[in-house]
Enzyme design. Sequence first.
Site, PDB file in Angstrom:
ATOM      1  N   ALA A   1      -5.604   4.001   0.831  1.00 24.24           N
ATOM      2  CA  ALA A   1      -6.474   5.148   0.528  1.00 24.24           C
ATOM      3  C   ALA A   1      -7.906   4.651   0.403  1.00 24.24           C
ATOM      4  O   ALA A   1      -8.551   4.791  -0.637  1.00 24.24           O
ATOM      5  CB  ALA A   1      -6.008   5.864  -0.740  1.00 24.24           C
TER       6      ALA A   1
ATOM      7  N   VAL B   1     -11.553   4.208   3.085  1.00 24.74           N
ATOM      8  CA  VAL B   1     -12.470   5.128   3.772  1.00 24.74           C
ATOM      9  C   VAL B   1     -11.688   6.169   4.573  1.00 24.74           C
ATOM     10  O   VAL B   1     -11.923   7.375   4.466  1.00 24.74           O
ATOM     11  CB  VAL B   1     -13.414   4.327   4.718  1.00 24.74           C
ATOM     12  N   VAL B   2     -10.744   5.730   5.380  1.00 23.12           N
ATOM     13  CA  VAL B   2     -10.004   6.651   6.246  1.00 23.12           C
ATOM     14  C   VAL B   2      -8.896   7.362   5.464  1.00 23.12           C
ATOM     15  O   VAL B   2      -8.756   8.588   5.538  1.00 23.12           O
ATOM     16  CB  VAL B   2      -9.412   5.913   7.475  1.00 23.12           C
TER      17      VAL B   2
ATOM     18  N   VAL C   1       2.597  22.777  13.264  1.00 29.86           N
ATOM     19  CA  VAL C   1       3.787  21.952  13.503  1.00 29.86           C
ATOM     20  C   VAL C   1       5.028  22.831  13.648  1.00 29.86           C
ATOM     21  O   VAL C   1       5.903  22.565  14.464  1.00 29.86           O
ATOM     22  CB  VAL C   1       3.961  20.952  12.329  1.00 29.86           C
TER      23      VAL C   1
ATOM     24  N   ARG D   1      -3.568  -0.094  -3.751  1.00 30.53           N
ATOM     25  CA  ARG D   1      -3.538  -1.356  -4.506  1.00 30.53           C
ATOM     26  C   ARG D   1      -3.814  -1.120  -5.992  1.00 30.53           C
ATOM     27  O   ARG D   1      -3.198  -1.714  -6.843  1.00 30.53           O
ATOM     28  CB  ARG D   1      -4.541  -2.334  -3.907  1.00 30.53           C
TER      29      ARG D   1
ATOM     30  N   LYS E   1      -9.714  -3.472  20.687  1.00 28.00           N
ATOM     31  CA  LYS E   1      -9.695  -2.164  21.355  1.00 28.00           C
ATOM     32  C   LYS E   1      -9.603  -2.348  22.879  1.00 28.00           C
ATOM     33  O   LYS E   1      -8.899  -1.599  23.563  1.00 28.00           O
ATOM     34  CB  LYS E   1     -10.939  -1.375  20.969  1.00 28.00           C
TER      35      LYS E   1
HETATM   36  N1  LIG Z   1     -13.570   3.069   8.793  1.00 29.52           N
HETATM   37  C1  LIG Z   1     -13.540   3.478  10.054  1.00 29.52           C
HETATM   38  O1  LIG Z   1     -14.515   4.044  10.563  1.00 29.52           O
HETATM   39  C2  LIG Z   1     -12.321   3.265  10.901  1.00 29.52           C
HETATM   40  C3  LIG Z   1     -12.255   3.881  12.148  1.00 29.52           C
HETATM   41  C4  LIG Z   1     -11.132   3.688  12.973  1.00 29.52           C
HETATM   42  C5  LIG Z   1     -10.113   2.880  12.522  1.00 29.52           C
HETATM   43  N2  LIG Z   1     -10.203   2.281  11.296  1.00 29.52           N
HETATM   44  C6  LIG Z   1      -9.072   1.463  10.886  1.00 29.52           C
HETATM   45  O2  LIG Z   1      -8.428   2.130   9.809  1.00 29.52           O
HETATM   46  C7  LIG Z   1      -7.844   1.181   8.920  1.00 29.52           C
HETATM   47  C8  LIG Z   1      -8.407   1.428   7.532  1.00 29.52           C
HETATM   48  O3  LIG Z   1      -9.798   1.333   7.553  1.00 29.52           O
HETATM   49  P1  LIG Z   1     -10.698   1.752   6.307  1.00 29.52           P
HETATM   50  O4  LIG Z   1     -12.095   1.769   6.818  1.00 29.52           O
HETATM   51  O5  LIG Z   1     -10.142   2.950   5.645  1.00 29.52           O
HETATM   52  O6  LIG Z   1     -10.501   0.471   5.392  1.00 29.52           O
HETATM   53  P2  LIG Z   1     -10.676   0.349   3.811  1.00 29.52           P
HETATM   54  O7  LIG Z   1     -10.814  -1.087   3.512  1.00 29.52           O
HETATM   55  O8  LIG Z   1     -11.713   1.307   3.330  1.00 29.52           O
HETATM   56  O9  LIG Z   1      -9.263   0.887   3.272  1.00 29.52           O
HETATM   57  C9  LIG Z   1      -8.081   0.150   3.271  1.00 29.52           C
HETATM   58  C10 LIG Z   1      -7.405   0.408   1.945  1.00 29.52           C
HETATM   59  O10 LIG Z   1      -6.106  -0.175   1.957  1.00 29.52           O
HETATM   60  C11 LIG Z   1      -5.864  -0.690   0.663  1.00 29.52           C
HETATM   61  N3  LIG Z   1      -4.796  -1.700   0.725  1.00 29.52           N
HETATM   62  C12 LIG Z   1      -4.881  -3.000   1.110  1.00 29.52           C
HETATM   63  N4  LIG Z   1      -3.670  -3.586   1.035  1.00 29.52           N
HETATM   64  C13 LIG Z   1      -2.806  -2.635   0.589  1.00 29.52           C
HETATM   65  C14 LIG Z   1      -1.424  -2.634   0.318  1.00 29.52           C
HETATM   66  N5  LIG Z   1      -0.681  -3.732   0.481  1.00 29.52           N
HETATM   67  N6  LIG Z   1      -0.867  -1.495  -0.121  1.00 29.52           N
HETATM   68  C15 LIG Z   1      -1.599  -0.381  -0.293  1.00 29.52           C
HETATM   69  N7  LIG Z   1      -2.936  -0.310  -0.043  1.00 29.52           N
HETATM   70  C16 LIG Z   1      -3.510  -1.442   0.391  1.00 29.52           C
HETATM   71  C17 LIG Z   1      -7.200  -1.248   0.217  1.00 29.52           C
HETATM   72  O11 LIG Z   1      -7.252  -1.377  -1.184  1.00 29.52           O
HETATM   73  C18 LIG Z   1      -8.160  -0.188   0.765  1.00 29.52           C
HETATM   74  O12 LIG Z   1      -8.386   0.831  -0.205  1.00 29.52           O
HETATM   75  C19 LIG Z   1      -8.190  -0.182   9.517  1.00 29.52           C
HETATM   76  O13 LIG Z   1      -7.135  -0.589  10.354  1.00 29.52           O
HETATM   77  C20 LIG Z   1      -9.416   0.102  10.353  1.00 29.52           C
HETATM   78  O14 LIG Z   1      -9.575  -0.825  11.403  1.00 29.52           O
HETATM   79  C21 LIG Z   1     -11.270   2.455  10.495  1.00 29.52           C
HETATM   80  N1  LIG Z   2     -15.256  -0.856  12.334  1.00 34.23           N
HETATM   81  C1  LIG Z   2     -14.959  -0.001  13.432  1.00 34.23           C
HETATM   82  C2  LIG Z   2     -14.275   1.240  12.939  1.00 34.23           C
HETATM   83  C3  LIG Z   2     -13.823   2.156  14.045  1.00 34.23           C
HETATM   84  O1  LIG Z   2     -12.768   1.597  14.753  1.00 34.23           O
HETATM   85  C4  LIG Z   2     -16.234   0.350  14.141  1.00 34.23           C
HETATM   86  O2  LIG Z   2     -17.311   0.087  13.610  1.00 34.23           O
HETATM   87  O3  LIG Z   2     -16.167   0.869  15.246  1.00 34.23           O
END
Ligand SMILES: NC(=O)c1ccc[n+]([C@@H]2O[C@H](COP(=O)([O-])OP(=O)(O)OC[C@H]3O[C@@H](n4cnc5c(N)ncnc54)[C@H](O)[C@@H]3O)[C@@H](O)[C@H]2O)c1
Ligand SMILES: N[C@@H](CCO)C(=O)O
EC number: 1.1.1.3
Length: 430
Positions: free
Chosen positions: A11, A13-14, A33, A45, A203
């Site tokens: 939980a 950013v995404v 759906v 965490r 990617k």
């Molecule tokens: N931020 C973006 O714009 C974006 C865009 C496309 C894809 N993604 C992908 O989405 C995924 C998440 O990205 P994000 O930006 O939300 O990252 P983030 O670091 O904000 O969130 C990840 C969360 O997972 C939690 N976490 C870590 N280990 C854990 C565990 N064992 N159990 C439960 N929670 C756990 C962390 O505490 C953190 O809150 C990544 O694979 C990233 O590459 C991100």
């Molecule tokens: N960190 C990645 C998130 C989207 O995949 C980016 O900046 O494009």
Amino acid sequence: MTPIRVAVLGAGVVGTQVIRLLREQGEELSARVGAPLELVGVAVRRPHQHPDIPAELLTTDAAALVAREDVDVVIEVIGGIDPTKDLLLTALRRGAAVVTANKALLAEEGPALYEAADAAGADLYFEAAVAGAIPLIRPIRESLAGDRISRIMGIVNGTTNFILSAMTADGSSYELALKEATRLGYAEADPTADVDGFDAAAKAAILASIGFHTRVGAADVYREGMADVTAADISAAAELGCVVKLLAICERVNTGTGDAVSARVHPVMLPRAHPLAGVDGAYNAVYVEAESAGRLMFYGPGAGGAPTASAVLGDLVAVARNKISGGRGPRESAYAALPVQPMGEVPSRYHISLDVDDKAGVLAAVATAFAEAGVSISTVRQEGREAEATLVVVTHSAPDAALSATVSRLSELDSVHRVTSVMRVMGDVA
Ligand SMILES: NC(=O)c1ccc[n+]([C@@H]2O[C@H](COP(=O)([O-])OP(=O)(O)OC[C@H]3O[C@@H](n4cnc5c(N)ncnc54)[C@H](O)[C@@H]3O)[C@@H](O)[C@H]2O)c1
Ligand SMILES: N[C@@H](CCO)C(=O)O
Ligand code: NA
């Protein structure tokens, strides 16, 4: 109607946006759906950091959540390989559908995930993993499944595009722009994944695999990030009427002995008139060239919580519909089994700026270095400055290995003081 039960892993950013939208728009999504969507658990965490999520949904035990027999769909937005690989394998092996935004995991461990999905007849969807909100995976895997794709090229990392745009627009420092991209939720947890090109390379591996029906892993992708792009490179590009962009380029090529795939990520000088040159900030844009369809361009927000959540929820609706109908989404399609062309063989054009002695014979020595490597020069410009001069050379296309060998030779010449900028160029530059 029996509900479709959903678990979310992570939980950040995404994940936060996925959970918000699931709760705010749950009824509408369920109507699409054709069965209620029920959020049954969220693995985090640190539960105390999530006051907006009902406490009864929170767990720190992701392994137990994915193993629950009543969970139909697992959404993974943690990132990284460990523990996500094991968590998703557990989910897939017991037939749960998986929706993931994790390009690093897919590029490293895609075959293992597909294999587990196939063995159990489960869905594996990952629209959010490449180019955020932009529909790209589904168009390639499904809409273009009847065509022959020859090239997929574009800007697939929002963070580096945001930084390069800021450095180009107002001379912002790299450090400040990276800080801002992190604050806005674009950057990976470890932003070296963005700036060193690992994210874009993952990617590219995914795009090349699904586009060319083969297996391309992260290690098969030639990778140069943007960490070495300097203000001098950006001004050198501007003088040429270009901007610097970090591109992912995937091509199906004929090497003379058969078809191969080339996948690479590196900075490129692009003429301002090139359609990708105007893609700024965290936006992404990807060209797909296919035999019958011609050129298609996909453009939109490539990073950020809500845009990425849009792609995740689209996948959730799709896999939930499949569960209800008893159908399945696309499996891995890797029948073409193409070899990977080494980067040294890839034809490139280079832009090279050099500070040299302003005296007789220097231009000839520089020209000889190019000639000895078999590299033909397209244009040379010289600007004198007292005893020193700057030479700006743009080459014709040559194998990348010949060009990098030329740059090494130039650096060794006594009359060359410094090689100030080396970058590949694309399109027509003067
Ligand atoms: N931020 C973006 O714009 C974006 C865009 C496309 C894809 N993604 C992908 O989405 C995924 C998440 O990205 P994000 O930006 O939300 O990252 P983030 O670091 O904000 O969130 C990840 C969360 O997972 C939690 N976490 C870590 N280990 C854990 C565990 N064992 N159990 C439960 N929670 C756990 C962390 O505490 C953190 O809150 C990544 O694979 C990233 O590459 C991100
Ligand atoms: N960190 C990645 C998130 C989207 O995949 C980016 O900046 O494009
Ligand atoms: Na996408």
